[in-house]
Design an enzyme around this catalytic site. Structure first.
Site, PDB file in Angstrom:
ATOM      1  N   CYS A 159       0.929  -1.201   0.094  1.00 32.11           N
ATOM      2  CA  CYS A 159       0.091   0.030  -0.022  1.00 32.11           C
ATOM      3  C   CYS A 159       0.922   1.158  -0.011  1.00 32.11           C
ATOM      4  O   CYS A 159       0.464   2.275  -0.690  1.00 32.11           O
ATOM      5  CB  CYS A 159      -0.766   0.019   1.273  1.00 32.11           C
ATOM      6  SG  CYS A 159      -2.174   1.390   1.174  1.00 32.11           S
TER       7      CYS A 159
ATOM      8  N   CYS B 139      -5.998  -2.044   7.886  1.00 26.54           N
ATOM      9  CA  CYS B 139      -6.996  -1.125   7.727  1.00 26.54           C
ATOM     10  C   CYS B 139      -8.417  -2.062   7.161  1.00 26.54           C
ATOM     11  O   CYS B 139      -9.541  -1.659   7.693  1.00 26.54           O
ATOM     12  CB  CYS B 139      -6.877  -0.005   6.846  1.00 26.54           C
ATOM     13  SG  CYS B 139      -6.608  -0.331   5.001  1.00 26.54           S
TER      14      CYS B 139
END
Length: 343
Positions: free
Chosen positions: A89, A185
């Site tokens: 990410c 997340c």
């Protein structure tokens, strides 16, 4: 000078925006909408931007995030690996897509709330560990390059977490006491197995064997196991057994004693080197194979794009899919994704 600050609604990125403003930059707030949508976090980030009197933008990358990060996470687990999606990410989104947005908005810099430092000496830029060793995040930033470092700011690199919270509280930010996120997340409850089964369906059961191939029992799907695991195996054995390897091509999980988890050699099929100069073919450094590990002395042997790391002392549970990161003192040299040793 304008700096796009990546905002998440948390205290770190909020304090980073404050520090940028106080240092004379013109911050521009930017929040990535990934997965899942989090209206409360968006409201917190927007409130901080309003308190600071800065622009605030939301960039919707949800579809691309599902394609690149979530699908890759699922695929890696089904291939017998244990990935760290934060590394990918960072590469694709926080320092990839956001860099593009910074340029579009006329920002000379991209800033984040990571705990790490950047040092400029002569014509070179170096990624350094944070001053606070308990919060250092340099491990997940090894995919950066010198050229990228020249346009990145880490305002929190010299501060402790307590100091960051104090700055945010003094500014009246409502998220000053907000808890840190401890999970991935997109899996806030930490239940990886349920998430993977919902995303890609149940994994097929298969065999537990020892390293000689002798049958020890049946497993419930590769996604439920990682190297070093010894709980939830569902076996009754005279001595504790641990997952020592996964063979996705045969849908097989290898079990062994604790001593079988230790090895000195780590293979990186692709070494990322931060410096603009190519790495030497052999060098000494310190390396670590998981986020919370202390760096260990090692020799690195580079061949083309790949590298082998030979630790001075055996390391426990070398796990394909995790990252090995190389350090010279406080300086991050580079790293790569661990793969099984070539036969």
């Amino acid at each position: 000078m304008k700096a796009l600050i990546a905002m998440s609604g948390g205290v770190d990125s909020s304090a980073a925006a404050l520090l940028l403003r106080d240092a004379g930059y013109t911050p521009v707030g930017g929040m990535m909408r990934l997965y899942p949508e989090n209206p409360a976090a968006e409201a917190d980030a927007r409130a901080v931007a309003e308190a600071l009197g800065i622009e605030f933008h939301i960039f919707d990358y949800a579809a691309l995030f599902r394609e690149k990060i979530i699908a890759g996470f699922d695929a890696a687990y089904r291939q017998g690996m244990t990935p760290n999606p934060c590394v990918e990410c960072n590469r694709l989104f926080k320092f990839g897509k956001l860099s593009e947005e910074a340029g579009r908005l006329g920002c000379q810099y991209l800033a984040t709330g990571h705990y790490a430092r950047i040092e400029h000496s002569g014509s070179h830029w170096y990624l350094k560990r944070a001053r606070d060793p308990k919060k250092d995040q340099s491990y997940v930033l090894y995919s950066l390059t010198e050229e990228m470092l020249s346009r990145i700011l880490f305002p929190l690199g010299e501060l402790t977490k307590d100091e960051v919270r104090a700055r945010a509280a003094a500014a009246g930010f409502r998220n000053a006491g907000k808890h840190d996120s401890q999970d991935i997340c997109f899996i806030p409850d930490g239940d990886y197995i349920s998430f993977l089964e919902k995303t890609g369906g149940p994994a097929a059961p298969g065999d537990f064997t020892d390293r000689e191939g002798n049958l020890l029992g049946r497993h419930r799907g590769l996604i439920r196991y990682t190297v070093g695991q010894h709980k939830k195996l569902g076996l009754s054995t005279p001595a504790p057994l641990y997952v020592t390897g996964l063979v996705p091509g045969e849908n097989r999980v290898i079990l062994g004693r604790s001593a079988e988890l230790f090895s000195r050699e780590v293979y990186l099929p692709r070494l990322h080197w931060i410096s603009s100069a190519p790495p030497p073919t052999r060098f000494s450094c310190h390396a670590k194979i998981r986020y919370r590990q202390t760096e260990q002395p090692a020799e690195v042997f580079v061949s083309g794009e790949s590298a082998r790391i030979l630790f001075h002392e055996p390391q426990r549970a070398v796990t394909p899919g995790q990252s090995a990161v190389l350090y010279d003192g406080d300086t991050v040299l580079g790293g790569g994704i661990i793969a099984p040793l070539p036969e």
